[in-house]
Design an enzyme around this catalytic site. Structure first.
Site, PDB file in Angstrom:
ATOM      1  N   GLU A 123      33.449  17.916  24.423  1.00 12.19           N
ATOM      2  CA  GLU A 123      34.118  16.460  23.693  1.00 12.19           C
ATOM      3  C   GLU A 123      33.164  16.254  22.285  1.00 12.19           C
ATOM      4  O   GLU A 123      31.992  16.293  22.822  1.00 12.19           O
ATOM      5  CB  GLU A 123      34.903  15.622  23.829  1.00 12.19           C
ATOM      6  N   ARG A 167      26.924  18.809  39.578  1.00 12.42           N
ATOM      7  CA  ARG A 167      26.226  18.637  38.171  1.00 12.42           C
ATOM      8  C   ARG A 167      25.273  18.838  38.431  1.00 12.42           C
ATOM      9  O   ARG A 167      24.360  18.619  39.454  1.00 12.42           O
ATOM     10  CB  ARG A 167      26.906  17.132  37.664  1.00 12.42           C
ATOM     11  N   LYS A 176      25.726  10.743  27.993  1.00  9.28           N
ATOM     12  CA  LYS A 176      25.831  10.283  26.885  1.00  9.28           C
ATOM     13  C   LYS A 176      25.979   8.894  26.208  1.00  9.28           C
ATOM     14  O   LYS A 176      25.374   8.227  25.049  1.00  9.28           O
ATOM     15  CB  LYS A 176      27.228  10.375  26.164  1.00  9.28           C
TER      16      LYS A 176
HETATM   17  P1  ATP Z   1      28.454  13.224  29.757  1.00 11.83           P
HETATM   18  O1  ATP Z   1      28.739  12.680  31.188  1.00 11.83           O
HETATM   19  O2  ATP Z   1      27.165  12.849  29.373  1.00 11.83           O
HETATM   20  O3  ATP Z   1      29.146  12.688  28.119  1.00 11.83           O
HETATM   21  P2  ATP Z   1      30.969  15.077  28.994  1.00 11.83           P
HETATM   22  O4  ATP Z   1      30.888  16.023  30.773  1.00 11.83           O
HETATM   23  O5  ATP Z   1      31.414  13.853  29.169  1.00 11.83           O
HETATM   24  O6  ATP Z   1      29.195  14.405  29.889  1.00 11.83           O
HETATM   25  P3  ATP Z   1      31.443  16.312  27.594  1.00 11.83           P
HETATM   26  O7  ATP Z   1      31.234  17.101  25.992  1.00 11.83           O
HETATM   27  O8  ATP Z   1      33.007  16.777  28.281  1.00 11.83           O
HETATM   28  O9  ATP Z   1      30.974  15.565  28.967  1.00 11.83           O
HETATM   29  O10 ATP Z   1      31.201  18.061  28.936  1.00 11.83           O
HETATM   30  C1  ATP Z   1      31.395  19.409  28.518  1.00 11.83           C
HETATM   31  C2  ATP Z   1      30.882  20.369  29.863  1.00 11.83           C
HETATM   32  O11 ATP Z   1      30.056  19.921  30.407  1.00 11.83           O
HETATM   33  C3  ATP Z   1      31.818  19.863  30.912  1.00 11.83           C
HETATM   34  O12 ATP Z   1      33.006  20.756  31.070  1.00 11.83           O
HETATM   35  C4  ATP Z   1      31.098  18.896  32.251  1.00 11.83           C
HETATM   36  O13 ATP Z   1      31.413  18.632  32.816  1.00 11.83           O
HETATM   37  C5  ATP Z   1      30.221  19.777  31.581  1.00 11.83           C
HETATM   38  N1  ATP Z   1      28.463  18.502  31.700  1.00 11.83           N
HETATM   39  C6  ATP Z   1      27.985  17.628  31.522  1.00 11.83           C
HETATM   40  N2  ATP Z   1      27.295  17.332  31.750  1.00 11.83           N
HETATM   41  C7  ATP Z   1      26.943  18.737  32.751  1.00 11.83           C
HETATM   42  C8  ATP Z   1      26.022  18.251  33.888  1.00 11.83           C
HETATM   43  N3  ATP Z   1      25.411  17.218  34.195  1.00 11.83           N
HETATM   44  N4  ATP Z   1      26.302  19.444  34.840  1.00 11.83           N
HETATM   45  C9  ATP Z   1      26.405  20.604  34.766  1.00 11.83           C
HETATM   46  N5  ATP Z   1      27.385  19.991  33.919  1.00 11.83           N
HETATM   47  C10 ATP Z   1      27.925  19.294  32.521  1.00 11.83           C
HETATM   48 MG    MG Z   2      33.623  13.685  29.362  1.00 12.83          MG
END
Ligand code: ATP
Ligand code: MG
Length: 603
Positions: free
Chosen positions: A70, A305, A315
């Site tokens: 995102e 994760r 984030k």
């Molecule tokens: P945050 O919790 O930091 O906001 P998010 O998952 O909401 O992270 P996205 O931009 O939606 O952020 O993430 C893009 C991709 O990265 C998604 O498929 C998410 O599952 C993956 N991702 C994010 N953080 C991790 C992590 N710590 N380990 C593995 N994959 C991750």
């Molecule tokens: Mg997300």
């Protein structure tokens, strides 16, 4: 000097893996390929509905994965895990990985983040060009299809407009032990629902006045199947579609459709989406039944994760660190963002090695930060040119210099290999003169037991230079040493015959006062003092490391005057350092410590 491997632009290809670690996702893909599960798929050359793909050619990609960020912030080391996994699986199995901006939420997304994400994924060594096509996509380009699919669901009696208040909707959803209660709006006719949905889109209804919901089962044990919301009203300007829409799809509705339109085969996401999978499948099956999508449909797989010790990766928390001025920006070298890590000097290969080495499993994992640092040292050891630097300088005067060499301005030329295992990198040149800079802690007026460096009466070698014998020091009124005094021992220059005749127990690094380059050096350390800074809901501000950044004025050997931004070096005895990609300039060098030579913490 260390250089990153350029991205490999071969079709469907990406940076080479450090080592292939078997994991359950590989097992699934290998079984699928063997069974020919995806072999008959056709691809329309771009994202589209079932008819579009049916009119295309057999899909040249054996599998399709995607990385779907995102664009509401900067990528961090957790995202790197997902990037390496998705792009790596596509590379290893003759597939293609798409970069898809999941930009269905109008309020939080910005072009700045889109650009930064593109740059970060490229920097990590991955590419979405394959088979002559750039597979970079925006979910917001699928809004028209998403509306069409919603209308088809309404027409099939599978979706309805609910006008309950938000509180009523919440209360009627039930919980883990109580089944939900049907909405009074649930049995509206398709025609009525179409009219109400058109009104939702017309702009006359305020935010929150109605939602479009799937009609599944309010008593389902899986709460995600209790008539999940498809669309909500949101009067907001979207970065791509502007003011064209005032209804926006919910993430859980949009995401499966995005995957299907792009012909994704393996939709890999993190564990928290596991309970959403039945809804993912329900939706795509219905749309395929209605002829809007083709089978086989994409399948969702969840993995754990990656969390790194001494780091926060949410984030929201990273934003707080920036907004509250705890760090100096998103690319502060202490930040676990890819931009921060890049600026800190981490190599893309070291991050990939850490991600690939951590595999993929069905549980969230905590990786010790020392694992990443180990990957980094492995990568830098063979690459980084060596240099001498004095980070906490005190002058050392060679009091018999003029006597031995005939002039106090005489300079003895010295040399050292740029890299001990890589003779092709050549020699570095520098000079030894009457005064040199040494590390303050390489001198002790009264030596502790086992101290073999400079103390009155002791001899050491100035590395690549000559043997010297310490005679004493000068101090200021406060008792602080201002100058160390020594005599040079003639005929002991490194590399000359008989140089080893005088035996010493200690060797120290130094730079000549006449040719040293002054530099600002940032000594970075962990941002937090606890391995899990936000464990148990603790406020991470309580465990900030007050010494996470120390700035020193250092002296560097003259070869470093030519360093370019992002060149990496091993400063002998100190660790790995990088010329800062923002502040470094020739004439005003700024280096960041990437990491020390060894993990001295014993973690
Ligand atoms: P945050 O919790 O930091 O906001 P998010 O998952 O909401 O992270 P996205 O931009 O939606 O952020 O993430 C893009 C991709 O990265 C998604 O498929 C998410 O599952 C993956 N991702 C994010 N953080 C991790 C992590 N710590 N380990 C593995 N994959 C991750
Ligand atoms: Mg997300």
């Amino acid at each position: 000097m260390a250089h990153d491997t350029p991205p490999n632009n071969a079709p469907g290809n990406a940076a080479k893996p450090a080592a292939v670690v078997a994991n359950f996702l590989r097992g699934i893909i290998e079984r699928d390929l063997e069974a020919g599960t995806w072999a008959q798929r056709r691809f329309g050359g771009s994202p589209g509905d079932g008819a579009h793909h049916a009119a295309g050619t057999p899909d040249p990609a054996r599998i399709r994965t995607r990385f779907p960020p995102e664009p509401n912030g900067y990528l961090h080391v957790g995202h790197a895990k997902s990037i390496c996994l998705n792009f790596g699986l596509a590379r290893d199995y003759g597939g293609v990985c798409h970069l898809r901006f999941d930009d269905t939420n109008p309020e939080k997304e910005e072009q700045e983040y889109v650009d930064a994400i593109v740059e970060a994924v490229h920097w990590l060594g991955f590419d979405w060009e394959a088979n002559g096509t750039s597979h970079l996509y925006y979910a917001s380009n699928y809004f028209d299809f998403m509306l069409r699919a919603a209308e088809a669901l309404i027409d099939a009696g599978l979706a309805y407009v609910d006008e309950q208040s938000a509180e009523a909707m919440r209360a009627n959803r039930g919980d883990f032990t109580t089944p939900g209660t049907n909405s009074p709006f649930r049995d509206r006719s398709p025609a009525d629902n179409r009219a109400r949905f058109a009104e939702m889109q017309s702009g006359t209804m305020p935010d929150g006045a109605a939602v479009l919901r799937a009609k599944i089962d309010m008593a389902s044990p899986n709460i995600n199947l209790r008539d999940p919301a498809l669309y909500r009203i949101k009067h907001a300007t979207h970065h791509n579609t502007g003011d064209r829409f005032c209804v926006y799809p919910m993430y859980a509705y949009a995401h499966p459709i995005e995957d299907a339109l792009e012909n994704i085969t393996h939709s890999i996401c993190t564990l928290e989406f596991e309970d959403q999978r039945p809804w993912y499948d329900w939706l795509l099956e219905r749309l395929a039944d209605m002829g809007l999508l083709n089978r086989p449909l994409p399948r969702q797989y969840e993995f754990g994760r990656l969390n790194l010790s001494y780091v926060v990766t949410s984030k929201r928390k990273l934003r707080e660190l920036v907004d509250e001025g705890i760090v100096e920006g998103w690319d502060d070298p202490r930040m676990p963002t890819l931009f921060g890590m890049r600026r800190r000097g981490y190599t893309p290969a070291s991050i990939r090695a850490m991600a690939d080495g951590s595999g993929a499993s069905k549980t969230n994992i905590w990786l010790d930060y020392s694992v990443l640092e180990g990957c980094l040292r492995n990568d830098l050891e063979g690459q980084a040119a060596r240099a001498m630097a004095v980070l906490d300088p005190v002058p050392l005067a060679l009091t018999n210099w003029a006597e031995v060499f005939g002039s106090s301005t005489h300079v003895e030329p010295c040399q050292a290999p740029a890299h001990p295992q890589r003779p092709e990198l050549g020699q570095r040149q520098f000079g030894l003169g009457e005064t040199v800079w040494i590390e303050r802690d390489d001198f002790a007026e009264v030596p502790a037991k086992g101290f073999f460096r400079l103390f009155p009466g002791n001899k050491v070698r100035l590395k690549y230079g000559m043997v010297i014998e310490c005679t004493g020091c000068e101090k200021d009124a406060a008792g602080q040493v201002t100058k160390v005094l020594a005599r040079v021992v003639p005929d002991t220059k490194s590399g000359t015959p008989g140089a080893d005749a005088v035996k010493v127990k200690g060797t120290i690094t130094w730079v000549g006062a006449h040719d040293a380059v002054p530099a600002t050096v940032n000594l970075y350390d962990r941002l937090f003092t606890e391995a899990q800074p936000d464990a148990g809901g603790r406020d991470f501000r309580e465990v900030l490391n007050p010494d996470s950044k120390r700035v020193v004025q250092a002296w560097l050997e003259p070869a470093l005057a030519g360093a370019q931004r992002e060149d990496r070096f091993q400063f002998e005895r100190h660790g790995y350092f990088v010329a800062d990609r923002v502040q470094h300039a020739s004439g005003a060098p700024v280096f960041n410590r990437i990491t020390t030579l060894k993990d001295s913490r014993g973690t």
